[in-house]
Design a protein around this motif. Structure first.
Motif, PDB file in Angstrom:
ATOM      1  N   ILE A 173      -1.916  -0.418  -5.585  1.00  0.00           N
ATOM      2  CA  ILE A 173      -1.595  -1.037  -6.870  1.00  0.00           C
ATOM      3  C   ILE A 173      -1.847  -2.540  -6.834  1.00  0.00           C
ATOM      4  CG2 ILE A 173       0.267  -1.510  -8.498  1.00  0.00           C
ATOM      5  CD1 ILE A 173       1.499   1.176  -7.628  1.00  0.00           C
ATOM      6  N   ALA A 174      -1.444  -3.174  -5.726  1.00  0.00           N
ATOM      7  CA  ALA A 174      -1.513  -4.637  -5.639  1.00  0.00           C
ATOM      8  C   ALA A 174      -2.761  -5.135  -4.927  1.00  0.00           C
ATOM      9  CB  ALA A 174      -0.267  -5.161  -4.914  1.00  0.00           C
ATOM     10  N   ALA A 193       4.401   5.035   1.136  1.00  0.00           N
ATOM     11  CA  ALA A 193       4.840   4.121   0.078  1.00  0.00           C
ATOM     12  C   ALA A 193       4.110   2.788   0.154  1.00  0.00           C
ATOM     13  CB  ALA A 193       6.349   3.908   0.174  1.00  0.00           C
ATOM     14  N   LEU A 194       3.898   2.291   1.371  1.00  0.00           N
ATOM     15  CA  LEU A 194       3.175   1.028   1.540  1.00  0.00           C
ATOM     16  C   LEU A 194       1.724   1.167   1.085  1.00  0.00           C
ATOM     17  CD1 LEU A 194       4.535  -0.229   4.993  1.00  0.00           C
ATOM     18  CD2 LEU A 194       5.033  -1.164   2.722  1.00  0.00           C
ATOM     19  N   LEU A 241       1.705   1.095  -2.663  1.00  0.00           N
ATOM     20  CA  LEU A 241       1.892  -0.278  -3.121  1.00  0.00           C
ATOM     21  C   LEU A 241       0.623  -1.094  -2.912  1.00  0.00           C
ATOM     22  CD1 LEU A 241       3.804  -2.492  -4.185  1.00  0.00           C
ATOM     23  CD2 LEU A 241       4.515  -2.900  -1.815  1.00  0.00           C
TER      24      LEU A 241
END
Length: 286
Positions: A39-40, A32-33, A36
């Motif tokens: 995306i970021a 999940a990290l 993320l």
């Protein structure tokens, strides 16, 4: 068997399950990290990933460069973060395209049977005869560098794995009474497949697709390492390994080992998550 043996066996199994649960939790959190981070990535980079500073070339960790700099003086941490987007979005596209197309082909073959099943199955076996990386290299040679050609090539290469699984699951589901009940009620085959059959086989297919994500990440990273598939100035984990080879031989390993670790840990994390999903699905009541 003594009375203490079953108790010991249960205790050992409980410890193993606890360790597996903790491993799954860690891997799911890491995956999940990484998603993320992909995306970021443009927001989280501290420096321009392509900005060079020859005065900082091959320097170790410092306040200015937290993970050091590569041979061209580019910030390793910024390139590692910026590479997450390009390194992960490609495999995600491969998984999405191969899963959608594979499910459509597999469900169609399993549901219709007869000559459509034979034709689609033989076509899938033909695609399986070609290694995924070889197909990607051929596409790059034909259509030039860029992300599109390798993604399309790997999608075609992984499609047979998904389609064969979807076909076998469809053949198994077709024998279940609930599908016969829907047919008796007058529902069309398309409606039954879209509303009931595909949602029932989706968990197993998604578990397989999660495994395919790791393989796609490795293949795309290998292409980037070879200088294929992405523009030269686009940072990826594979190209970082290539750029860091000379620094590794000179005793500055971070610029090469960090992207290697990112690839390995990401592949392991997604494989563990996929294995856990498959284990949970296998325990569902029929």
């Amino acid at each position: 068997m003594t009375g203490a043996d079953p108790i010991l066996h249960r205790q050992v199994m409980r410890v193993l399950r606890t360790r597996r649960d903790w491993l799954y939790l860690i891997c799911r959190t890491f995956a999940a990290l990484m998603a993320l981070l992909a995306i970021a990535a443009p927001v989280l980079t501290l420096h321009d990933p392509n900005a060079t500073d020859l005065g900082a070339a091959l320097t170790g960790p410092s306040p200015a460069h937290l993970l050091g700099a590569d041979a061209a003086g580019r910030d390793t941490l910024s390139r590692l973060v910026a590479s997450a987007g390009t390194s992960l979005l490609g495999p995600i596209a491969v998984v999405v395209f191969s899963t959608v197309a594979g499910v459509l082909v597999g469900v169609t073959a399993g549901w219709l049977g007869g000559w459509p099943d034979t034709l689609l199955s033989r076509a899938a076996e033909l695609l399986l005869a070609f290694p995924a990386l070889l197909v990607a290299i051929i596409f790059v040679a034909l259509y030039g560098t860029g992300v599109t050609a390798p993604v399309i090539a790997l999608s075609l290469a992984y499609l047979p794995y998904v389609s064969r699984l979807a076909r076998n699951l469809t053949l198994s589901e077709r024998r279940r009474p609930y599908l016969a009940a829907y047919r008796v009620q007058g529902f069309s085959g398309l409606t039954i497949c879209l509303r009931h059959l595909i949602p029932n086989i989706a968990p197993v297919v998604l578990a397989q697709s999660s495994v395919n994500f790791g393989y796609a990440l490795l293949d795309l990273s290998a292409l980037a390492y070879l200088g294929l598939g992405v523009p030269p100035l686009t940072p990826t984990w594979g190209s970082m390994i290539n750029d860091g080879q000379s620094a590794l031989l000179q005793g500055h390993p971070l610029s090469a080992l960090l992207p290697c670790a990112a690839i390995v840990l990401t592949v392991v994390a997604f494989n563990v998550v996929a294995e856990h999903w498959a284990d949970q699905v296998s325990r569902r009541p029929a």
